[in-house]
Design an enzyme around this catalytic site. Structure first.
Site, mmCIF file in Angstrom:
data_model
loop_
_atom_site.group_PDB
_atom_site.id
_atom_site.type_symbol
_atom_site.label_atom_id
_atom_site.label_comp_id
_atom_site.label_asym_id
_atom_site.label_seq_id
_atom_site.Cartn_x
_atom_site.Cartn_y
_atom_site.Cartn_z
ATOM 1 N N HIS A 267 0.870 -1.184 0.000
ATOM 2 C CA HIS A 267 0.000 0.000 0.000
ATOM 3 C C HIS A 267 0.905 1.231 0.000
ATOM 4 C CE1 HIS A 267 -3.397 2.477 0.548
ATOM 5 N NE2 HIS A 267 -3.798 2.147 1.754
ATOM 6 N N HIS A 306 -2.340 -1.739 -10.041
ATOM 7 C CA HIS A 306 -3.274 -1.181 -9.073
ATOM 8 C C HIS A 306 -4.519 -2.043 -9.039
ATOM 9 C CE1 HIS A 306 -5.735 1.723 -6.932
ATOM 10 N NE2 HIS A 306 -4.596 2.286 -6.568
ATOM 11 N N ASP A 362 2.731 5.849 -6.900
ATOM 12 C CA ASP A 362 3.976 5.707 -6.142
ATOM 13 C C ASP A 362 5.210 5.604 -7.015
ATOM 14 O OD1 ASP A 362 3.061 5.873 -3.563
ATOM 15 O OD2 ASP A 362 2.341 3.804 -3.596
#
Ligand code: ACO
Length: 427
Positions: A267, A306, A362
């Site tokens: 995460h 994702h 990210d």
């Protein structure tokens, strides 16, 4: 008009059932009436990791993963990131509407009034080892706030909820900055309320000897990154906040559960993992071999893929723009070259294309944070700072939803049938 219902035939019994469809869902509890024999409890849906279960009705954030759409309260993320401040975004998520000038001024003033933490807090942080992970410190510290504000347990009182909301948004940057300074053995810098929300946080983090030259481009870049992280509907950490909050614990404890979830490498820890991965690759020439090892199942391409976005993450697109502005100020990060080449190769590779694996938020955020001067293990703290308004908005929405109860999934038991206990000398 066709009926908004689903007809189910149970082939075990030949019985037929009609269950209502609302908003593209059926209620899992409607399946309980479908029973093969007396006392079997009825049918349940089995959905490990909630791949196809809607756990709530929410009016906060809309995502269309296939189309790469993200909206806060209806406003496209691109417009919010371009136009709004972080506190304005927080207001939007929490209140449901953009603030007027007067509402924003009051909200900012309320937050500014609560930026200080009790002085005992510094003693509490001092108890952590010099090398404690910043996320471990943050989750402990935010949980500890509940002991400083026992009134936070009055979760049924809207006024109390507002106060805790303000406290959380106001104190989190102070605590995050203290955590940063603790890791470096630097004395804590207290809030300077002449500064704005972001400026104050950056000052508390980087000020040395009473001096810090703010860079407005980097501060706005940080603000945009926080806005991009501010909510993402029912992700792992938000579900943790909702689930823990459903026990009616205070919001500080519920938010610390969210921080714990965010700490995990799948995460919020992913941007940290991206930089570790780029370090391991070390050189552009090693990329093909690295990609092959990922395809062979030895590890993952961190920052790719994702659960929801099966196209380019809209936040990743915006972050790439921010990265250009930041690197213009700070100079090129040597890892950026590896990242760009990695992305180029992966986006052309059948393995990633067929699995719809694209860069997520990210992939670049870690590179930007590093260029700004944040150490790798601190990146997730910045994510937490950004996600905080979303956690609180979702927590309050859950509390105000009359359909919500304490969160308690069911299970499919696959263990032994009853058996007799075996004494120690017979095992
Ligand atoms: N690298 C290589 N292969 C991958 C990756 C990846 N990053 N992500 C998924 N896959 C593959 C899986 O091996 C699987 O392949 P298979 O069908 O041959 O078995 C397929 O793609 C589907 O993967 P799942 O694990 O089922 O996808 P899921 O939706 O459960 O996972 C997740 C999503 C956790 C984000 C995953 O893509 C991943 O681990 N990515 C790397 C970590 C990361 O970047 N996390 C950040 C998420 S965004 C955020 O939290 C802000």
């Amino acid at each position: 008009m066709p009926a908004e219902t689903l007809t189910i035939v149970d082939n075990r019994t030949g019985r037929e059932y009609e269950v209502p469809i609302a908003d593209g869902t059926i209620r899992a509890t409607d399946l309980r009436q479908i029973s093969a024999e007396e006392g079997d409890g009825g049918l349940m849906s089995y959905d490990p990791a909630y791949l196809n279960t809607s756990s709530c009705r929410s009016a906060i954030t809309y995502i269309d993963g296939d189309a790469g759409i993200l909206r806060y309260r209806g406003y496209p993320i691109e417009q919010v990131a371009e136009e709004a401040s972080f506190l304005e975004t927080a207001y939007l998520l929490l209140e449901g509407e953009l603030p007027t000038a007067a509402q924003l001024a009051k909200w900012e003033a309320d937050v500014r009034t609560h930026t200080y933490v009790h002085t005992n807090f510094t003693k509490f942080l001092d108890g952590f080892r010099y090398d404690a992970h910043p996320m471990g410190m943050l989750l402990g510290a935010i949980g500890a706030l509940s002991t400083f504000y026992p009134d936070a347990k009055h979760i049924g009182d809207p006024e109390s909820r507002y106060l805790q909301r303000v406290r959380l948004i106001a104190k989190m940057p102070t605590i995050a900055a203290f955590v940063f300074r603790h890791s470096r053995g630097l004395p804590y810098v207290y809030p300077n309320n002449d500064l704005g929300y972001i400026g104050n946080y950056v000052n508390m983090t980087f000020e040395i000897g009473g001096k810090h030259e703010p860079n407005p481009v980097l501060q706005r870049a940080l603000e945009i990154l926080l806005i991009l992280h501010a909510d993402h509907e029912q992700n792992c950490s938000t579900s943790a906040v909702r689930s823990v909050g459903s026990s009616h614990v205070d919001p500080f404890s519920a938010v610390s559960a969210g921080i714990a979830a965010l700490y995990g490498p799948l995460h919020g820890g992913a941007n940290e993992a991206v930089l570790t991965m780029l370090d391991e690759i070390g050189d552009v020439k090693n990329i093909p071999a690295f990609i092959e090892s990922v395809k062979a199942g030895h590890g993952r391409l961190m920052g790719f893929g994702h659960r929801v976005y099966k196209s380019y993450d809209p936040r990743a697109k915006l972050i790439k723009k921010v990265a250009d502005q930041v690197f213009e100020q700070t100079g090129l990060n040597p890892k950026l070259e590896i990242a760009l080449e990695l992305e180029r190769i992966a986006l052309e590779d059948e393995y990633f294309i067929s699995r719809k694996l694209y860069p997520n938020v990210d992939f670049y955020s870690g590179l930007i944070y590093q260029a700004m001067g944040y150490p790798t293990d601190y990146f997730t703290v910045l994510f937490a700072l950004g996600r905080l308004p979303g956690w609180i908005a979702q927590w309050e929405e859950m509390l105000n939803d009359p359909e919500q109860k304490i969160s308690r999934p069911r299970q499919t038991y696959i263990g032994y049938d009853v058996r007799n206990f075996v004494p120690m000398n017979k095992r």
